[in-house]
Design a protein around this motif. Structure first.
Motif, PDB file in Angstrom:
ATOM      1  N   ALA A 210       0.821  -1.208   0.000  1.00 38.19           N
ATOM      2  CA  ALA A 210       0.000   0.000   0.000  1.00 38.19           C
ATOM      3  C   ALA A 210       0.851   1.253   0.000  1.00 38.19           C
ATOM      4  CB  ALA A 210      -0.924   0.007   1.207  1.00 38.19           C
ATOM      5  N   LEU A 211       2.042   1.141   0.552  1.00 38.87           N
ATOM      6  CA  LEU A 211       2.912   2.320   0.597  1.00 38.87           C
ATOM      7  C   LEU A 211       3.169   2.846  -0.810  1.00 38.87           C
ATOM      8  CD1 LEU A 211       4.864   4.007   2.505  1.00 38.87           C
ATOM      9  CD2 LEU A 211       6.647   2.560   1.534  1.00 38.87           C
ATOM     10  N   PRO A 253      -5.255  -7.408  10.424  1.00 29.94           N
ATOM     11  CA  PRO A 253      -5.413  -5.970  10.702  1.00 29.94           C
ATOM     12  C   PRO A 253      -4.633  -5.128   9.713  1.00 29.94           C
ATOM     13  CG  PRO A 253      -4.961  -7.164  12.713  1.00 29.94           C
ATOM     14  CD  PRO A 253      -4.845  -8.161  11.612  1.00 29.94           C
ATOM     15  N   LYS A 254      -3.445  -5.615   9.353  1.00 29.69           N
ATOM     16  CA  LYS A 254      -2.629  -4.833   8.443  1.00 29.69           C
ATOM     17  C   LYS A 254      -3.302  -4.722   7.072  1.00 29.69           C
ATOM     18  CE  LYS A 254       1.839  -4.764   6.207  1.00 29.69           C
ATOM     19  NZ  LYS A 254       2.979  -5.589   5.821  1.00 29.69           N
ATOM     20  N   LYS A 256      -6.394  -4.917   6.434  1.00 30.43           N
ATOM     21  CA  LYS A 256      -7.562  -4.043   6.520  1.00 30.43           C
ATOM     22  C   LYS A 256      -7.152  -2.578   6.452  1.00 30.43           C
ATOM     23  CE  LYS A 256      -9.976  -5.208  10.065  1.00 30.43           C
ATOM     24  NZ  LYS A 256     -10.872  -5.783  11.069  1.00 30.43           N
ATOM     25  N   VAL A 257      -6.134  -2.234   7.216  1.00 29.67           N
ATOM     26  CA  VAL A 257      -5.666  -0.844   7.193  1.00 29.67           C
ATOM     27  C   VAL A 257      -5.248  -0.465   5.777  1.00 29.67           C
ATOM     28  CG1 VAL A 257      -3.760   0.646   7.885  1.00 29.67           C
ATOM     29  CG2 VAL A 257      -4.971  -0.673   9.591  1.00 29.67           C
ATOM     30  N   LYS A 260      -8.381  -0.108   3.363  1.00 33.43           N
ATOM     31  CA  LYS A 260      -9.108   1.131   3.628  1.00 33.43           C
ATOM     32  C   LYS A 260      -8.312   2.340   3.151  1.00 33.43           C
ATOM     33  CE  LYS A 260     -10.129   0.701   8.085  1.00 33.43           C
ATOM     34  NZ  LYS A 260     -10.674   1.128   9.390  1.00 33.43           N
ATOM     35  N   SER A 261      -7.005   2.268   3.405  1.00 32.07           N
ATOM     36  CA  SER A 261      -6.180   3.426   3.060  1.00 32.07           C
ATOM     37  C   SER A 261      -6.106   3.622   1.558  1.00 32.07           C
ATOM     38  CB  SER A 261      -4.774   3.241   3.628  1.00 32.07           C
ATOM     39  OG  SER A 261      -4.851   3.085   5.017  1.00 32.07           O
ATOM     40  N   PHE A 301     -16.105  -4.920   4.533  1.00 28.15           N
ATOM     41  CA  PHE A 301     -15.784  -4.744   5.941  1.00 28.15           C
ATOM     42  C   PHE A 301     -16.902  -5.191   6.863  1.00 28.15           C
ATOM     43  CE2 PHE A 301     -12.814  -1.789   3.920  1.00 28.15           C
ATOM     44  CZ  PHE A 301     -11.649  -2.397   4.360  1.00 28.15           C
TER      45      PHE A 301
END
Lengths: 741, 290
Positions: A210-211, A253-254, A256-257, A260-261, A301
């Motif tokens: 994602a970065l 969790p990662k 998901k973040v 969303k991001s 989600f």
């Protein structure tokens, strides 16, 4: 280490100096470079500081890019050394950032200095070093490479060339001459295109990173803004991006973040695009995309705990193995359209594409409230699929073409088709230009065919006032000639109007003279032309020119005289019927004479302080004209023409000369009674001339034996003393006779 | 388990002046009542180690953002500054809006010109009792001890030195006018920051992590949010510091394992770990450009 920290302290104080005032950068950089730069063999700490400093320096908004350009050349070796010899993430990251800021400056320098091969080679080495890292370096470095590539794409793609607002600071391919020896235009263009593809590949590549994805998305916004040439390509690519692709992988969790991001970052980018260009052609598609993402995000989600994750949509639309093809761009075959019914076709049938008759039968007029209609129409228009609309237009077009071939249509039939096409065209943005000025219109007219094929419609602009070219001055003879013919034409008109005898009601005193197109009006105009047209000119000079004998010298006066002549002739031609014209004319003459005398008196008074020069008052035109007309008429007057009575009674001024004409008329025995009537009338109704009338009558009585009896009747009442004297004379004679007898 | 984005959207927007007077002013920064943390369900033990960034080491620079640069961003600003982290703060609203006597009469001020001191004086004069009771005066006195006036994010010129802000708390390290991490306190602010950075065009070519931490706009939540943000900031700072330690021969090409990975790529996982500790504050993140 100690020495190193000491050096760092010195460097730091130099930096704060520059932070305090950006103008110090040009002096500080040459001082700092030997410490941090190539061949300085500096420690890692100092190199980190140096790389950070260079990145900060060339990004700083506090000093102008012109100075940055020349100083940028001096730091290229240092940057290259950092990139090639230092294996530290911090140094590399900052060096790439600095390179991203410097690249446009060096590029601009090379554009203007085509022979600086050495610096360009350094820059090219830095560029290729960075491009090599694009795929292999750690993500923290790669994002900086992404930004560098974005800068390269930015400057190597043509910018907006808007002549109205030339952007001096926008470094773009538009500045590069086609034949530049170091950086050939076409090479740059191709490179930019390839690099842009690499950027877009990142978006569609491994979504677990994602970065990189968000870094790329956030760097694309500026390209969309400033490089319309690639906007289309970038947006098409972004709209095919599925940020929720990771939903298939385990919901850590990662992940998901990251999902969303990425979704949020894409949304922010697209919202920004729409905000900056509310009328953009992509906005409909962007809206659809955002709505779809919103729904998908809710699905992913909310239900990921209870159900299998939602199937991932294919991004290319070509994978038939997938269950669902949610937003794929599947090239759809144009929908089949029922052929037109045979025979004459109504417009409704021509435009009806849906085989389902319900929509066609729908009557829009059920919407009484236009507001309501607007609320429905606007969202519909926004959501119209461009390709579908295009298809529909094409179908109608082809139908129409077929029809027009089948049977020659009248012009009326072509109108709707024309508007259909026109609607399509007029959607285009048309900037509000100022209305064309006269010169533009003139240019336009010049460019049209010389055989004066005027354009059907020059423009909507208001036309500039057209000035007729100045005519060459007329000679006196010409003036005379043209004036003559004009006057003659007016009289021709006057004669024509004689025939139509429809008499309207008289307007009374309040009417405006000469406001109708009838004989009276024209007669008034003519008489005033004759009497007053030259008046101003007469005023300006000396008094003598009022005299008749000077008239021939003066064009205008001659014209007035000519009009008088024409009026005279006109009246004489049918004097009984036109006696009213004569009366009106003579009244005008008299009035004008009074005005003239008035003006002359005041002028004389002004000039001489009153009494001295009492020049003989001009005789004026009235008397002359009256006598002339009188003489003219007398030849035709018969004993029964009582219209003469009217004429004499209505002209404004009478004098002895005029009455003598009457007396002369009485020499004709048939007209004695008429003359007597005139005298009687004048005696009764024109008291000012009563004395003159009596004298003339007396004269007549004495000299005209045939008129004696009639004159005697009047003189008995008016001046019996004359008769008495006569009787005495008679008796004296008689006595004589008697004596003689 | 995790926060529901739909709920996040439908949640009343509290950064606008709240009709309900906020509870009494927050206690001093250092006195963190443990009861509150318990209520919040946070686990203090998994939070940042000692709560303060060590002196002399590498430090990330932070920027906190909320709507009016009064409550949430200022609370976080104070926390981060107190923990020795370079910090600046902004608001993304068009104007500074504070609750007024009624819901329809908010007190409105301009960014960048109206000082906290002036607002404090005006509200004191307007109705001392009301604004003491709803905590506004207390909040403003805290703010005026941090910096002089609320600043608007959109008016900020990144890269413009901030030497004139030297007196602000947390100013040390932010002299160059750039930061490494922007932390917003609400999704709307997050969107506004990304939008504004698009508009600014990334001229500095400098990456910045923009992170949203959803905090409701009242004094208690701001307090809790400030703690959460400090937790996140220290975690990030630690990771960034570690990256600086890894250097030398053969560094990245031969490297492997999570410990050797760089700071930037670790942000998502740091955020995910933080989200586990603070499940009530849904987080978002993006790598943007100055």
């Amino acid at each position: 280490m100690n020495a190193s920290s000491q050096t760092l302290g010195q460097l730091e104080s130099a930096r704060s100096l520059a932070l305090g005032d950006g103008r110090y950068y040009p002096t500080i950089i040459p001082g700092v470079l030997p410490i941090i730069g190539a061949n300085a063999n500096a420690t890692l700490e100092i190199r980190r500081w140096g790389a950070d400093f260079l990145a900060e320096t060339f990004a700083s908004p506090t000093w102008p890019s012109e100075s940055k350009e020349s100083l940028g050349l001096t730091v290229l070796p240092t940057l290259l050394e950092y990139l090639e010899q230092v294996e530290d993430t911090g140094v590399i990251k900052s060096a790439v950032q600095a390179a991203a800021s410097i690249y446009p400056l060096i590029y601009r320098h090379i554009i203007s200095d085509a022979h600086d091969t050495q610096d360009w080679q350094l820059m090219a080495a830095i560029k290729s070093n960075i491009l090599r890292r694009m795929d292999l370096a750690p993500p923290g470095v790669r994002i900086c490479c992404v930004k560098f590539v974005q800068q390269v794409v930015l400057v190597e793609t043509p910018g907006i060339v808007d002549p109205r607002r030339p952007e001096q600071n926008d470094i773009s391919l538009a500045l590069v001459p086609r034949d530049h020896p170091l950086i050939p235009y076409s090479t740059l263009e191709a490179e930019a295109s390839g690099l842009l593809d690499r950027l877009l590949d990142i978006v569609h590549g491994d979504h677990s990173d994602a970065l990189l994805v968000t870094a790329t998305l956030n760097s694309l916004g500026m390209l969309i803004q400033r490089r319309p040439y690639v906007t289309n390509k970038i947006l098409s690519s972004v709209l095919n991006f599925n940020p929720l692709k990771l939903a298939n992988s385990p919901m850590t969790p990662k992940n998901k973040v990251m999902m969303k991001s990425m979704e949020r970052t894409t949304r922010a980018l697209l919202m920004n695009v729409m905000k900056r260009n509310p009328e953009g052609p992509f906005n409909g598609r962007i809206q659809q995309y955002l709505e779809r993402m919103h729904r998908m995000r809710l699905d992913v989600f909310d239900e990921s705990n209870r159900k299998r994750p939602a199937p991932v949509e294919p991004t290319d639309g070509l994978d038939p193995a997938k269950r669902q093809r949610l937003g794929a761009n599947i090239p759809s075959a144009p929908p089949s359209v029922p052929p037109l019914p045979p025979g004459p076709v109504s417009f409704r049938e021509l435009f009806t594409l849906s085989p389902d008759g319900n929509t066609a039968n729908f009557d829009v007029q059920v919407f009484r409230d236009p507001e309501q209609l607007l609320r429905i129409i606007v969202p519909i228009l926004q959501s119209i699929d461009e390709t579908k609309l295009g298809n529909a237009i094409n179908i109608v077009r082809s139908r129409y073409l077929a029809l027009s071939k089948a049977q020659p249509r009248t012009a009326i039939d072509t109108a709707p088709a024309a508007t259909l096409v026109a609607v399509d065209d007029e959607e285009e943005y048309e900037p509000d230009f100022e209305p064309e000025d006269a010169e533009q219109i003139a240019n336009k007219l010049d460019s049209t065919q010389p055989d004066s094929l005027l354009p059907e419609r020059v423009s909507d602009a208001r036309l500039a006032p057209y000035k007729l070219p100045q005519a060459p001055p007329l000679t006196e003879q010409e003036i005379q000639k043209y004036g003559d013919s004009t006057v003659r034409r007016v009289f021709g008109m006057l004669s024509a109007l004689d025939d139509s005898k429809a008499k309207g009601t008289k307007g009374g005193f309040n009417r405006l003279a000469a406001s109708n197109n009838d004989r009276d009006s024209w007669a008034t105009i003519l008489s005033r032309l004759a009497t007053r047209a030259a008046t101003g000119l007469e005023d300006s000079g000396d008094d003598i020119k009022m005299e008749f004998n000077s008239l021939s010298k003066k064009g205008n006066l001659a014209l007035a005289e000519m009009i008088r002549e024409a009026i005279y002739n006109y009246i004489i031609y049918d004097w009984k019927k036109r006696i009213d014209v004569a009366i009106r004319w003579l009244n005008e003459e008299w009035y004008n004479d009074r005005i003239q005398i008035e003006a002359m008196r005041t002028a004389a008074k002004d000039a001489t302080n009153g009494d001295a020069v009492r020049t003989a008052e001009p005789k004026g035109n009235y008397q002359r004209c009256t006598l002339k007309l009188m003489d003219g008429i007398m030849a035709f007057v018969e004993g029964t023409d009582k219209v003469l009575l009217r004429f004499i009674s209505e002209i404004p001024e009478l004098d002895r000369d005029l009455l003598n004409r009457i007396k002369k008329m009485a020499e004709d025995p048939e007209r004695i009674e008429l003359a007597i009537m005139v005298f009687q009338y004048l005696y009764m109704f024109r008291p000012p001339v009563r004395q003159v009338v009596v004298e003339v009558l007396e004269d007549m009585w004495r000299t005209n034996d045939r008129a004696k009896p009639s004159a005697k009747k009047l003189l008995v009442k008016w001046k019996p003393g004359v008769l008495y004297e006569e009787v005495k004379n008679e008796t004296a004679n008689g006595a004589l006779e008697v004596k003689a007898i | 388990m995790s926060a529901d984005p739909r709920l996040a959207r439908s949640r009343p927007q509290h950064q606008q002046p709240t009709p309900v007077p906020p509870p009494p002013p927050p206690p001093p920064v250092d006195a963190q009542p443990s009861s509150m943390m318990a209520l919040d369900g946070t686990d203090d033990t998994s939070g940042p180690r000692d709560g303060v960034a060590p002196d002399g080491s590498f430090k990330l620079k932070f920027c906190t953002v909320c709507a009016s640069n009064q409550n949430r961003s200022m609370e976080a600003h104070l926390r981060l500054a107190s923990a020795n982290l370079p910090t600046i703060s902004f608001g993304t609203g068009s104007l500074v809006r504070l609750p007024g006597p009624t819901i329809s009469e908010p007190n409105v001020y301009h960014f960048n010109s109206t000082t906290y001191r002036a607002i404090h004086a005006e509200l004191t004069q307007q109705n001392t009792q009301l604004y003491t009771q709803n905590g506004l005066l207390n909040m403003l006195s805290r703010n005026l001890s941090i910096k002089s006036y609320p600043e608007r994010f959109q008016d900020w010129v990144p890269g413009k030195p901030r030497l004139d802000h030297a007196g602000d708390q947390g100013a040390a390290g932010t002299e160059a006018g750039v930061v490494d991490v922007v932390i917003t306190c609400e999704e709307r602010c997050f969107d506004a920051v990304l939008d504004d950075l698009h508009n600014k065009g990334g001229k500095l070519n400098r990456p910045v992590h923009v992170i949203n931490v959803d905090i409701r706009d009242n004094h208690e939540e701001a307090l809790v949010g400030g703690k959460a943000i400090l937790d996140l900031a220290l975690s990030l700072n630690e990771a960034a510091g570690k990256e600086r330690e890894i250097h030398g021969e053969g560094g990245w090409d031969s490297g492997g394992g999570a410990a050797r990975r760089g700071f930037d790529e670790r942000v998502p996982e740091i955020l995910a770990a933080w989200q586990e500790r603070w499940p009530n504050m849904p987080a978002l993140w993006s790598l943007a450009w100055f």
